[in-house]
Scaffold this motif. Structure first.
Motif, PDB file in Angstrom:
ATOM      1  N   ARG A 137       0.847  -1.194   0.000  1.00  0.00           N
ATOM      2  CA  ARG A 137       0.000   0.000   0.000  1.00  0.00           C
ATOM      3  C   ARG A 137       0.881   1.241   0.000  1.00  0.00           C
ATOM      4  NH1 ARG A 137      -4.046   1.735   4.870  1.00  0.00           N
ATOM      5  NH2 ARG A 137      -2.024   1.999   5.903  1.00  0.00           N
ATOM      6  N   ILE A 139       0.572   5.323   0.444  1.00  0.00           N
ATOM      7  CA  ILE A 139      -0.244   6.474   0.825  1.00  0.00           C
ATOM      8  C   ILE A 139       0.545   7.738   0.534  1.00  0.00           C
ATOM      9  CG2 ILE A 139      -1.375   7.679   2.729  1.00  0.00           C
ATOM     10  CD1 ILE A 139      -1.862   5.021   4.062  1.00  0.00           C
ATOM     11  N   GLU A 153      -4.321   6.787  -2.154  1.00  0.00           N
ATOM     12  CA  GLU A 153      -3.960   5.457  -1.656  1.00  0.00           C
ATOM     13  C   GLU A 153      -4.053   4.459  -2.812  1.00  0.00           C
ATOM     14  OE1 GLU A 153      -5.767   2.015   1.309  1.00  0.00           O
ATOM     15  OE2 GLU A 153      -5.804   4.117   1.974  1.00  0.00           O
TER      16      GLU A 153
END
Length: 454
Positions: A137, A139, A153
């Motif tokens: 992930r 961000i 995101e």
């Protein structure tokens, strides 16, 4: 540099021939120096980048860096010249805005205004009928106006990071692109999807993106923005754009031919730069091997020491007269194990990744020098063709003019980025070894206290 002991690491522009090329060259130089390429009415976050030419060629490189004892068995690392750790004096950059060229002064003690924050976390395993892979992930939080939102995101896999690196190299062939962690780990060291390996790769990918974000030129690259913000389907579609397979093969063949032909006369400053890279690569690779060996030996020492505590406890049960003494020894061993684990954690998290990252940087630097030489070799071949009149002289003259501007832009970009990279390298390595030395001092102080209380 200090010593690596058996117990651990201690203080251990010619003018542009056409207006179009002149504008491109100036834009490239402006981005390399931390200024907006044009149109933006604000300062670049990388305003502290050094100006090209602010340091003389004689002081650009000093070969006595990371000097090592030839006898590797001594595990001794020393430096006859402290220049690797000494900060070069760079001329402060005075950022200007296209809207106002007056009184735009950035003081040296004024903090940088960071406007792009990136976090890589939450690795996730994906299993398909064809392959197994990990996504991470990403961000992104930003206050930049060119972004559609302040927070994004997305999830990306390693191949996506590799695509980004290749696009950056294609767009900026003579800028020093941060290295990616290796695709495959050394056989026998760790399993491919071991938790420790995944975490180590996550940290390296996190640093890769943040180094790009902190770069005065790369941070504004359009592919970088798309990498951070595009949804999966949009990103997949964007990756398919660009030159086809045959075009890429043709470029590769041409690059190989130019590299084999070589350059006739590389400028002196780039000869010095190349010499530095060769020496640096040798030294940093040796330090990396020694560091890894020390860590392995420390791990074996810790595993063996952990067995002694329980042995002394069992021993105390059969020796009433020595019970208290044996239990004290077991307690001391337990404290030593805790202190050793803490020191090894600092070694594996603070020093080893930094040293290995600069091993990868040394490979990147060699690739950058090779790409610069290819650009110059292309110019040399055109000049040779013009001299022998093997083709249309008017067309060759025009091509030579464009190539001269391209070489000049490439050289200026590399010189500016080289100064910036050296400053970062000095800071990173100095900080890593200083922190390791402090960890070692604390470790031995704790050992002394443990034995005193015995």
């Amino acid at each position: 540099m200090g010593k690596l002991g058996e117990a651990g690491l201690a203080a251990t522009a010619g003018p542009a021939r056409t207006l179009g090329m002149e504008g491109e060259c100036r834009a490239s130089q402006a981005r390399s120096w931390g200024l907006p390429a044009g149109g933006a009415g604000r300062d670049s976050p990388g305003g502290d980048a050094p100006l090209p030419g602010s340091i003389s060629s004689s002081a650009l490189l000093q070969t006595e860096v990371l000097d090592l004892d030839e006898d590797e068995d001594d595990l001794e690392v020393f430096s006859k010249d402290a220049s690797l750790m000494d900060m070069n004096s760079f001329s402060p950059l005075m950022p200007t805005s296209p809207l106002s060229m007056i009184n735009q002064v950035k003081f040296e003690d004024e903090p940088d205004l960071k406007d792009l924050f990136i976090t890589v976390d939450e690795p996730e395993s994906h299993v398909t009928t064809i392959e197994t892979f990990i996504t991470y992930r990403i961000i992104t939080k930003t206050s930049r106006g060119e972004f559609d939102s302040s927070e994004f995101e997305v999830r990306r896999r390693y191949q996506d990071f590799l695509w980004l690196k290749e696009k950056l190299e294609e767009a900026h062939p003579t800028l020093i692109i941060p290295p990616l962690p290796e695709k495959f780990i050394v056989k026998g060291m760790v399993e491919r999807f071991n938790d420790d390996f995944i975490e180590t790769r996550r940290k390296a990918l996190h640093k890769f993106l943040n180094r790009i974000a902190d770069h005065p030129t790369l941070t504004f690259n359009e592919d970088f923005k798309i990498f951070l913000t595009a949804e999966a389907w949009e990103f997949s579609s964007h990756k398919k754009q660009g030159p086809g397979l045959l075009s890429r093969m043709g470029q590769s063949v041409r690059a190989v031919a130019l590299s084999m032909k070589g350059v006739k006369s590389r400028p002196e400053e780039f000869m010095e730069m190349n010499n530095f890279i060769e020496i640096f690569s040798h030294k940093i690779n040796l330090i990396d091997k020694i560091s890894q060996r020390i860590y392995k030996e420390e791990r074996e020492y810790l595993d063996e020491m952990k067995e002694y505590g329980p042995i002394h406890i069992l021993w105390s049960a059969s020796e009433e007269d020595l019970a208290d003494t044996l239990k004290s020894v077991a307690s001391c061993i337990d404290e030593c194990c805790k202190a050793t684990e803490k020191r090894m954690s600092g070694l594996s998290e603070a020093l080893l990744p930094v040293v290995h990252e600069y091993v990868l940087y040394s490979e990147m630097l060699m690739a950058v020098m090779k790409r610069r030489d290819q650009i110059q070799a292309e110019l040399d071949s055109k000049v040779e063709a013009l001299t022998s009149k093997k083709a249309d002289t008017d067309l060759l003259t025009e091509e030579i003019g464009k190539l001269e501007d391209k070489v000049e832009c490439a050289n200026n970009a590399l010189k500016a980025d080289w100064d910036r990279w050296r400053q970062n390298m000095q800071n990173d390595i100095k900080s890593a070894f200083t922190n390791m030395a402090e960890e070692n001092i604390l470790y031995y102080e704790q050992q002394d206290v443990s034995f005193t209380e015995l």
